[in-house]
Design an enzyme around this catalytic site. Structure first.
Site, short mmCIF file in Angstrom:
data_model
loop_
_atom_site.label_atom_id
_atom_site.label_comp_id
_atom_site.label_asym_id
_atom_site.label_seq_id
_atom_site.Cartn_x
_atom_site.Cartn_y
_atom_site.Cartn_z
N ASP A 190 -30.66 -23.40 47.72
CA ASP A 190 -30.98 -22.04 48.14
C ASP A 190 -31.10 -22.02 49.66
O ASP A 190 -31.66 -22.96 50.24
CB ASP A 190 -32.32 -21.63 47.51
N HIS A 209 -27.46 -16.54 55.74
CA HIS A 209 -28.65 -16.58 54.87
C HIS A 209 -28.56 -17.67 53.81
O HIS A 209 -29.57 -18.03 53.20
CB HIS A 209 -28.84 -15.23 54.19
C1 G6P Z 1 -28.24 -13.39 48.50
C2 G6P Z 1 -27.30 -13.20 49.66
C3 G6P Z 1 -27.28 -11.75 50.10
C4 G6P Z 1 -27.00 -10.85 48.92
C5 G6P Z 1 -28.02 -11.09 47.82
C6 G6P Z 1 -27.80 -10.23 46.60
O1 G6P Z 1 -29.55 -13.24 48.90
O2 G6P Z 1 -27.64 -14.04 50.73
O3 G6P Z 1 -26.30 -11.54 51.09
O4 G6P Z 1 -27.03 -9.49 49.30
O5 G6P Z 1 -27.95 -12.46 47.46
O6 G6P Z 1 -26.50 -10.38 46.11
P1 G6P Z 1 -25.51 -9.17 45.99
O7 G6P Z 1 -24.20 -9.76 45.59
O8 G6P Z 1 -26.10 -8.28 44.94
O9 G6P Z 1 -25.42 -8.48 47.31
#
Ligand code: G6P
Length: 646
Positions: free
Chosen positions: A537, A325
């Site tokens: 991003d 992602h």
């Molecule tokens: C990004 C990453 C995700 C992640 C999200 C939130 O979008 O690609 O994998 O879950 O951030 O971050 P966190 O550390 O709270 O999971």
């Protein structure tokens, strides 16, 4: 191939289904004022139906297919339920052994399955529709025989779409203890969850992930949080040390900053790599325990790049897919990683690797060429091919989308309309500029605030005429760098408000919290300009959500050229380099002055793209690429006489 399909109202890419279905008949049925497409599929399974629905552009209401799934799967499952349903059918129809399905609250979907010979005549479909009074309370007169046509008959080789197993570090919610056995459940933030959740909700399947707390996972709150999910949740537990070294450490202290080109933010602590591998092995064990042959196993994001390697070490040969992602960095940056070869080798244990953009795919292949000398990259027009250790790995770029309809419908609701009007009424005579970001240094919030300050300084006509609403959603606050980053934002907001505010105008409205969904949608609807300027991003879904909610086709989007979304939205957005404070400041002025006609023309173009390339399109393109591999892996296994080991 299409039969009488000229009037088919949807853009059906027939070739899309070629590897998934045996025989499909498409019907086009007019119900009341609604023109809708429905299909009949022999041997359809739940996944097939969802997949077709997703591919029949965005006009089929996938919600309506929930009950279809029940019936379609009843055969393989609860025979009694299946028979009961058959008994309810009128005699003639029952004899023909139709399975027929309605509906949901909106009373629209009809899928008819007839056991045995194809094709089913249009008349049969009509019969089913007309006899279904108890089940389809719709106006029979609205169903006109002439409007039911076989649109297409396609004979295909069957490799049915399989059960979906999604594996990601995070589940779509986070549990938190407020002490004394009191638990809170909060929806998780971020692009991965907001994109993948609607897909699993619609398709069903299994989601393996971490519920966000260190230590033992409380059964009651977990059951409560997942009760109405529509898919099964398999939690993975992390100890405190694992959370610190795997999640905060390697994932968010090494990979995250490095892959966002911010190598100075990395903490290359050697112990983190070991923790990363061990936790990935835990995920691999969870997959091995709950998967069955033929499942489509889809691992997500940078936390879990070692999972395929761990599964291969456990003897699993089934096809494994991965989607990143976040961005993939160019070689000069990637090579700073202490384990470049081990990480690439681990990634090449997957059979399908998906990236957000062409740029990420190119960077990955560049790294593979430089680091893995025993790898052959074979350029292809569609999916790229890599040969490694007698295996073939496919690679592609699949830009992720959003559930466009759900944002658009949400934005149209009365509640959201009212809230958005209230919001506007609070700032008379001002254009509202919106920033919504997770607290993260990659989002470029300080740079944006500096640009906004510069705009107010150099362009006095903006003073008293614009308000920046900056929403920052708390995230990873236990990592010191995130904490410091928040303090920087606080200081900048204070500085701007201190310097420019008047007795009746505050230039920055700052919220450090998540907004509930309706509130977020109301902000999208109310704000004239979206200010989306990440330093880098993977995609950035806020930009797409903003477009989906602009049902009035108004609104300007200022977008960083380093967001993955820029590739798709460049025809309508004002692209900027987020590091160039003066350019961004001037772009604020440009957006502020933009004529209604130009805003509309740009927004129309962006909305079209976001609607067409929505999250179901994304999942469909990925699964189609994956389905080929599943079939190929099965063929190879059969040729070798070895069952695909689980
Ligand atoms: C990004 C990453 C995700 C992640 C999200 C939130 O979008 O690609 O994998 O879950 O951030 O971050 P966190 O550390 O709270 O999971």
């Amino acid at each position: 191939m299409r039969g009488d399909g000229e009037t088919f109202p949807f853009h059906v890419r027939a070739g899309d289904f070629s590897k998934l279905f045996t025989k499909l008949l498409f019907y086009h049925v007019e119900l009341g004022q609604k023109l809708r497409g429905y299909f009949f599929a022999q041997s359809a399974r739940a996944g097939d139906i969802k997949s077709v629905a997703a591919s029949v552009n965005d006009r089929v209401d996938v919600h309506t297919l929930t009950n279809v799934i029940e019936v379609a799967t009843a055969e393989g499952g609860d025979r009694r339920v299946h028979d009961q349903r058959l008994q309810r059918l009128p005699h003639g129809i029952r004899e023909q052994r139709f399975l027929w399905v309605t509906d949901d609250r909106r009373k629209r979907a009809v899928v008819v399955e007839k056991k045995g010979d194809l094709p089913v005549a249009a008349r049969d479909v009509l019969n089913v529709l007309q006899c279904g009074r108890n089940h389809i309370p719709l106006n029979n007169l609205a169903i006109r025989d002439s409007r039911i046509e076989i649109l297409s008959t396609i004979n295909y080789k069957l490799t049915s779409m399989n059960r979906l197993i999604v594996v990601s570090n995070r589940l779509p919610f986070a549990l938190d203890s407020t002490g004394e056995e009191l638990w809170t459940v909060t929806p998780a933030a971020g692009g991965l969850v907001s994109a993948v959740e609607p897909v699993l909700r619609e398709r069903g399947g299994i989601w393996i992930g971490w519920p966000g707390i260190a230590g033992e996972i409380p059964k009651g709150p977990l059951a409560e949080a997942t009760r109405d999910a529509g898919y099964k949740v398999v939690p993975v537990a992390l100890s405190e040390t694992e959370r610190d070294e795997f999640y905060y450490g390697y994932s968010n202290g090494v990979i995250w900053p490095l892959f966002h080109d911010l190598q100075n933010f990395c903490n290359f602590e050697p112990a983190y790599w070991q923790a990363y591998k061990e936790v990935n092995e835990r995920y691999a064990d969870a997959i091995a325990r709950c998967s069955q042959p033929d499942d489509f196993i889809w691992v997500h994001d940078y936390h879990l790049m070692y999972v395929a390697q761990a599964l291969r070490e456990r003897g699993l040969r089934a096809a494994l897919s991965f989607f990143l992602h976040i961005p993939f960095p160019p070689y000069d940056i990637f090579s700073k990683l202490p384990q470049p070869q081990r990480l690439l080798r681990a990634l090449l244990q997957f059979d399908l690797l998906g990236f957000q953009t062409r740029r990420d795919l190119r960077n990955f292949l560049g790294c593979v060429r430089r680091v893995m000398l025993d790898v052959r990259v074979v350029p292809r027009r569609e999916l790229q091919l890599v040969r490694f250790e007698k295996r073939e790995i496919r690679l592609g770029h699949f830009p992720i989308g959003i559930d466009f309809d759900s944002f658009e419908n949400g934005a149209m609701s009365d509640g959201v309309a009212q809230r958005s009007q209230q919001l506007r009424a609070n700032f008379p005579d001002c254009q509202l500029i919106l920033g919504v970001d997770r607290l993260d240094y990659s989002k470029g919030i300080p740079e944006r605030l500096r640009a906004y300050r510069d705009a107010l300084e150099r362009h006095p006509e903006l003073r008293g005429r614009v308000v920046l609403i900056q929403v920052v959603v708390p995230s990873r606050v236990e990592i010191p760098r995130y904490h410091e980053f928040k303090q920087r934002i606080d200081r900048l907001v204070g500085d701007i408000n201190g310097r420019f505010s008047t007795s009746n105008w505050l230039p920055v409205q700052y919220h450090f919290r998540g907004l509930d969904r309706d509130d977020l949608l109301a902000h999208y609807r109310a704000c004239d300009i979206a200010f989306v300027t990440p330093l880098k991003d993977g995609m950035n879904l806020v930009a797409k959500e903003y477009c989906a909610c602009r049902i009035d086709e108004d609104g300007a989007l200022i977008l960083s050229q380093f967001a993955g979304a820029a590739e798709q939205l460049k025809t309508g957005a004002l692209l900027v380099n987020p590091y160039d404070v003066e350019e961004v400041a001037d772009t604020v002025l440009k957006a502020f002055r933009m004529t209604d006609a130009e805003r509309t023309a740009r927004m129309k173009r962006m909305r079209r793209g976001v609607r067409d390339e929505n999250v179901f399109w994304w999942v469909d393109s990925f699964l189609r690429a994956g389905a080929k591999l599943v079939a190929r892996t099965a063929r190879v296994a059969t040729r070798r006489g070895a069952p695909t080991k689980r």
